[in-house]
Design a protein around this motif. Structure first.
Motif, PDB file in Angstrom:
ATOM      1  N   UNK A 282       0.828  -1.208   0.000  1.00 36.73           N
ATOM      2  CA  UNK A 282       0.000   0.000   0.000  1.00 36.73           C
ATOM      3  C   UNK A 282       0.857   1.249   0.000  1.00 36.73           C
ATOM      4  N   UNK A 283       1.943   1.246   0.795  1.00 37.26           N
ATOM      5  CA  UNK A 283       2.852   2.395   0.837  1.00 37.26           C
ATOM      6  C   UNK A 283       3.491   2.631  -0.529  1.00 37.26           C
ATOM      7  N   UNK A 284       3.881   1.567  -1.211  1.00 34.73           N
ATOM      8  CA  UNK A 284       4.478   1.690  -2.546  1.00 34.73           C
ATOM      9  C   UNK A 284       3.432   2.212  -3.537  1.00 34.73           C
ATOM     10  N   UNK A 285       2.196   1.761  -3.397  1.00 35.14           N
ATOM     11  CA  UNK A 285       1.105   2.264  -4.239  1.00 35.14           C
ATOM     12  C   UNK A 285       0.927   3.758  -4.052  1.00 35.14           C
ATOM     13  N   UNK A 286       0.980   4.187  -2.798  1.00 36.22           N
ATOM     14  CA  UNK A 286       0.841   5.614  -2.483  1.00 36.22           C
ATOM     15  C   UNK A 286       1.967   6.416  -3.130  1.00 36.22           C
ATOM     16  N   UNK A 287       3.170   5.861  -3.142  1.00 34.11           N
ATOM     17  CA  UNK A 287       4.287   6.543  -3.795  1.00 34.11           C
ATOM     18  C   UNK A 287       4.011   6.743  -5.291  1.00 34.11           C
ATOM     19  N   UNK A 288       3.369   5.775  -5.898  1.00 30.82           N
ATOM     20  CA  UNK A 288       2.980   5.915  -7.299  1.00 30.82           C
ATOM     21  C   UNK A 288       1.898   6.965  -7.474  1.00 30.82           C
ATOM     22  N   UNK A 289       0.985   7.035  -6.505  1.00 31.91           N
ATOM     23  CA  UNK A 289      -0.080   8.033  -6.564  1.00 31.91           C
ATOM     24  C   UNK A 289       0.491   9.441  -6.471  1.00 31.91           C
ATOM     25  N   UNK A 290       1.564   9.618  -5.709  1.00 27.87           N
ATOM     26  CA  UNK A 290       2.210  10.926  -5.641  1.00 27.87           C
ATOM     27  C   UNK A 290       2.699  11.361  -7.028  1.00 27.87           C
ATOM     28  N   UNK A 291       3.315  10.441  -7.752  1.00 26.55           N
ATOM     29  CA  UNK A 291       3.805  10.765  -9.092  1.00 26.55           C
ATOM     30  C   UNK A 291       2.645  11.111 -10.011  1.00 26.55           C
ATOM     31  N   UNK A 292       1.577  10.321  -9.948  1.00 31.39           N
ATOM     32  CA  UNK A 292       0.423  10.553 -10.807  1.00 31.39           C
ATOM     33  C   UNK A 292      -0.229  11.896 -10.527  1.00 31.39           C
ATOM     34  N   UNK A 293      -0.276  12.281  -9.244  1.00 31.74           N
ATOM     35  CA  UNK A 293      -0.917  13.553  -8.906  1.00 31.74           C
ATOM     36  C   UNK A 293      -0.059  14.736  -9.353  1.00 31.74           C
ATOM     37  N   UNK A 294       1.247  14.548  -9.420  1.00 39.73           N
ATOM     38  CA  UNK A 294       2.102  15.595  -9.965  1.00 39.73           C
ATOM     39  C   UNK A 294       1.894  15.735 -11.468  1.00 39.73           C
ATOM     40  N   UNK A 295       1.702  14.616 -12.140  1.00 36.52           N
ATOM     41  CA  UNK A 295       1.485  14.639 -13.596  1.00 36.52           C
ATOM     42  C   UNK A 295       0.096  15.168 -13.926  1.00 36.52           C
ATOM     43  N   UNK A 296      -0.914  14.697 -13.184  1.00 34.10           N
ATOM     44  CA  UNK A 296      -2.300  15.110 -13.433  1.00 34.10           C
ATOM     45  C   UNK A 296      -2.937  15.512 -12.107  1.00 34.10           C
ATOM     46  N   UNK A 297      -2.789  16.783 -11.713  1.00 30.68           N
ATOM     47  CA  UNK A 297      -3.239  17.230 -10.390  1.00 30.68           C
ATOM     48  C   UNK A 297      -4.742  17.503 -10.302  1.00 30.68           C
ATOM     49  N   UNK A 298      -5.513  16.470 -10.414  1.00 28.73           N
ATOM     50  CA  UNK A 298      -6.973  16.582 -10.334  1.00 28.73           C
ATOM     51  C   UNK A 298      -7.565  15.209 -10.028  1.00 28.73           C
ATOM     52  N   UNK A 299      -8.584  15.143  -9.139  1.00 28.39           N
ATOM     53  CA  UNK A 299      -9.067  16.209  -8.265  1.00 28.39           C
ATOM     54  C   UNK A 299      -8.126  16.386  -7.068  1.00 28.39           C
ATOM     55  N   UNK A 300      -8.278  17.496  -6.372  1.00 34.54           N
ATOM     56  CA  UNK A 300      -7.447  17.782  -5.214  1.00 34.54           C
ATOM     57  C   UNK A 300      -8.299  17.804  -3.952  1.00 34.54           C
ATOM     58  N   UNK A 301      -7.684  17.432  -2.829  1.00 30.72           N
ATOM     59  CA  UNK A 301      -8.426  17.364  -1.568  1.00 30.72           C
ATOM     60  C   UNK A 301      -7.491  17.656  -0.401  1.00 30.72           C
ATOM     61  N   UNK A 302      -8.056  18.221   0.666  1.00 31.43           N
ATOM     62  CA  UNK A 302      -7.255  18.462   1.869  1.00 31.43           C
ATOM     63  C   UNK A 302      -6.988  17.173   2.629  1.00 31.43           C
ATOM     64  N   UNK A 303      -7.736  16.100   2.296  1.00 28.40           N
ATOM     65  CA  UNK A 303      -7.643  14.877   3.093  1.00 28.40           C
ATOM     66  C   UNK A 303      -7.767  13.632   2.221  1.00 28.40           C
ATOM     67  N   UNK A 304      -6.946  12.626   2.566  1.00 29.76           N
ATOM     68  CA  UNK A 304      -6.995  11.329   1.870  1.00 29.76           C
ATOM     69  C   UNK A 304      -6.960  10.196   2.896  1.00 29.76           C
ATOM     70  N   UNK A 305      -7.577  10.432   4.042  1.00 25.58           N
ATOM     71  CA  UNK A 305      -7.487   9.434   5.102  1.00 25.58           C
ATOM     72  C   UNK A 305      -8.489   8.303   4.873  1.00 25.58           C
ATOM     73  N   UNK A 306      -8.623   7.436   5.865  1.00 19.45           N
ATOM     74  CA  UNK A 306      -9.407   6.214   5.747  1.00 19.45           C
ATOM     75  C   UNK A 306     -10.811   6.494   5.213  1.00 19.45           C
ATOM     76  N   UNK A 307     -11.231   5.834   4.186  1.00 18.15           N
ATOM     77  CA  UNK A 307     -10.679   4.741   3.434  1.00 18.15           C
ATOM     78  C   UNK A 307     -10.573   5.148   1.960  1.00 18.15           C
ATOM     79  N   UNK A 308     -10.071   6.382   1.749  1.00 14.76           N
ATOM     80  CA  UNK A 308      -9.920   6.881   0.391  1.00 14.76           C
ATOM     81  C   UNK A 308      -8.876   6.074  -0.369  1.00 14.76           C
ATOM     82  N   UNK A 309      -7.820   5.687   0.323  1.00 14.69           N
ATOM     83  CA  UNK A 309      -6.792   4.838  -0.282  1.00 14.69           C
ATOM     84  C   UNK A 309      -6.826   3.504   0.459  1.00 14.69           C
ATOM     85  N   UNK A 310      -7.477   2.494  -0.079  1.00 11.50           N
ATOM     86  CA  UNK A 310      -7.622   1.221   0.634  1.00 11.50           C
ATOM     87  C   UNK A 310      -6.330   0.408   0.660  1.00 11.50           C
TER      88      UNK A 310
END
Length: 612
Positions: A282-310
């Motif tokens: 899951x942590x490695x997946x999140x690292x990939x999500x960081x790259x994707x959000x830099x490439x395509x920054x949409x949608x944006x949110x102040x919070x990604x806590x439970x259970x937005x990223x399962x």
């Protein structure tokens, strides 16, 4: 094609900056600052939002202004907010906030203006750093990198949120560290090194991202100098020493250098992983999500806590894809380092600065956050521009593919700027932010909870009964949605109870409070409110049971002492009633209800003098 590397002899010579147009450089600085300021100008009128109170109105040391600075320097970052002397040590940002409070009071407009000022200054310094690194290669590439950094929408949380001043200042000090490091490597003048070390120390005193420079500095030194690996490591030694001094200072001032509170699932979804393998996937997946959000920054949110990223496992394609992306980064970095190409610095800067919040090495207090990308995005912008330059074989001094290159950059700048300016509007208030973000992150229990809590709080100042009822009804719906996602969310149960009670539904509120204390038996407010419900039913002994539990878990809880007094008052036990009213007033002499009830109790026993 000319490559962006340092293998020419000109780097060992003093560059005569007077040969360049000083006026042109000054105009670039003005343009960069103006662009950054205008892009975020619609945040100046915003109020305090989200967690701004942590280092503004709710921080007692900041509220003391200049007098609070000695306490700020000697305690943890959160001590002035919650009294806990552990975890983070970030005195620089709080000192700056205290100075602002002293001269301008609690004015969010001033806070937002200073955020824009520091951000604009940091963006100028990005250009200065890149101009030094791209020595003798003109202004174009450094300027494009700077403009893309300014416009990137991922920065909206940091620039529009006063509390995130620590991110801006830390980045500013990091860039200054690197600027003077580069200047020292060119000039060999000791004052340049001393300034670099000073700014590095300030970055550590602002936020922990500074530690990651230990991995970045050797790479930059290796690229811009003739040093071999051994001498590069030696050149980095002074920064290790500064980091050691900071660590010793932090250890001597704080009770604990790490947060002692147990990690909560609502803050970090990774706590819910049943195996280390799943947590890592899951942590490695999140690292990939960081790259994707830099490439395509949409949608944006102040919070990604439970259970937005399962939680995911390695049989899922996402962690595999993310891992391959970072392996590719590693391969490119090694090849680029062998050729001393600047792109290696960009990749290393991104990877090291994001690593501290990756949840791979240690679990932190959040699953994922856009603010975590603010500093790493600088490395991304370097890589993006240099990758486009290489793919299109663009050379600023030639005409080949110039139109295509500038066209892509212009498209990125326009789209980024539009998204940034539009996203800023969401940060106007808690209501606008949370309303937008329940749509962006519908699977986060916290986004629904935050909107519901804001509606609940705002209903208290709404004078129109119909509007107030609608707000409370929406709040209840939001709390229920939050609890569907995370049924163990005790705060959502408690606050739903408050909303239901305000709607005139005490039985439903009682059920909500009971669920809250089943999850968190130490919830003093839920215990007290249950006591109030039983008190209103004239079930005084049942009410007393809950009030006593509330003061048992929190011996300084004024409301419950006053309520215990009221129970005994209604039972005709004036001695105990007077004793508990006095206890409440001992803790809070301004408690109006306890004062009035105490006077009534004294009068009922004929103690007129005490009643008056």
């Amino acid at each position: 094609m000319a490559k962006d590397k340092f293998n020419d002899k000109s780097k060992d010579k003093k560059v005569d900056l007077t040969s360049e147009s000083k006026l042109q450089l000054r105009l670039i600085y003005i343009f960069i600052f103006a662009f950054s300021f205008l892009l975020y100008s619609n945040t100046i009128s915003h109020g305090y939002v989200l967690d701004d109170d942590v280092n503004t109105r709710a921080n007692k040391y900041v509220q003391e202004g200049l007098k609070g600075i000695p306490k700020i320097i000697s305690k943890s970052y959160y001590h002035g907010f919650n009294g806990e002397n552990e975890g983070a040590y970030r005195p620089v940002v709080l000192v700056i906030m205290a100075i602002e409070k002293h001269f301008w009071g609690n004015d969010p407009k001033v806070g937002h203006l200073f955020n824009l000022f520091y951000y604009g200054l940091a963006c100028i310094l990005v250009f200065v750093l890149m101009h030094h690194i791209f020595r003798n290669k003109g202004h174009i590439i450094p300027l494009i990198i700077s403009l893309l950094f300014i416009a990137h929408p991922i920065h909206t949380e940091v620039v529009a949120n006063i509390k995130s001043r620590d991110e801006i200042l830390c980045f500013l000090f990091i860039i200054l560290t690197l600027i003077f490091l580069v200047k020292y490597n060119y000039s060999k003048r000791l004052p340049q090194l001393i300034l670099s070390l000073l700014f590095y120390f300030l970055s550590l005193l602002t936020k922990e991202y500074g530690f990651t420079l230990i991995g970045v500095i050797p790479v930059l030194v290796y690229i811009i100098s003739n040093k071999d690996i051994k001498n590069t490591a030696i050149a980095t030694a002074p920064y290790f020493a500064v980091a050691g001094v900071y660590f010793l200072l932090r250890s001597s001032l704080l009770d604990n250098i790490a947060f002692q509170e147990e990690m909560d699932l609502i803050n970090n979804s990774l706590v819910g992983a049943t195996t280390y393998s799943d947590r890592l996937a899951t942590a490695v997946t999140i690292m990939g999500k960081y790259v994707m959000l830099l490439i395509y920054p949409h949608p944006l949110s102040f919070d990604y806590s439970y259970n937005q990223i399962p939680i995911v496992s390695w049989i899922d394609i996402r962690p595999i894809f993310s891992l391959l992306v970072y392996v590719a980064m590693g391969v490119i970095t090694i090849k680029a380092l062998l050729k001393k190409e600047i792109v290696a610095f960009g990749i290393v800067f991104f990877v090291f600065t994001i690593s501290i919040v990756s949840n791979i090495f240690v679990e932190i207090g959040a699953t994922f956050a856009e603010r975590f990308l603010f500093i790493p995005s600088f490395g991304f912008c370097i890589v993006l521009v240099l990758a486009l330059k290489r793919m299109l074989k663009f050379n600023p001094g030639a005409n080949k593919n110039k139109l295509t290159f500038y066209g892509i950059i212009a498209l990125l700048l326009i789209s980024y700027s539009f998204k940034t300016y539009d996203r800023n509007k969401d940060w106007k208030s808690n209501l606008t932010l949370f309303t937008a973000d329940v749509e962006a992150c519908p699977n986060s229990a916290r986004t629904h909870y935050s909107l519901a809590s804001t509606l609940n709080n705002n209903s208290g100042v709404e004078s129109n009964p119909k509007k107030r009822a609608r707000m409370l009804q929406r709040a209840v719906v939001g709390f229920k949605k939050s609890l569907e996602i995370y049924p163990e969310f005790s705060s959502a149960w408690y606050n739903m109870g408050v909303a239901l009670y305000s709607l005139g539904k005490p039985e439903e509120a009682k059920t909500a409070y009971e669920n809250a204390i089943m999850i968190n038996p130490a919830d003093k407010q839920a215990l007290n409110n249950l006591g109030v419900i039983w008190f209103n039913k004239k079930k005084y002994y049942k009410a007393l049971e809950y009030f006593l539990q509330a003061v048992d878990v929190n011996p300084t809880f004024v409301d419950s002492y006053a309520n215990i007094g009221a129970v005994y008052h209604n039972l005709g036990d004036m001695d105990n009633a007077i004793a508990y009213y006095n206890k409440a007033l001992e803790l809070n002499p301004n408690n109006r209800s306890a004062k009035e009830n105490l006077a009534k109790a004294y009068r009922s026993v004929g103690a007129i003098e005490q009643a008056n």
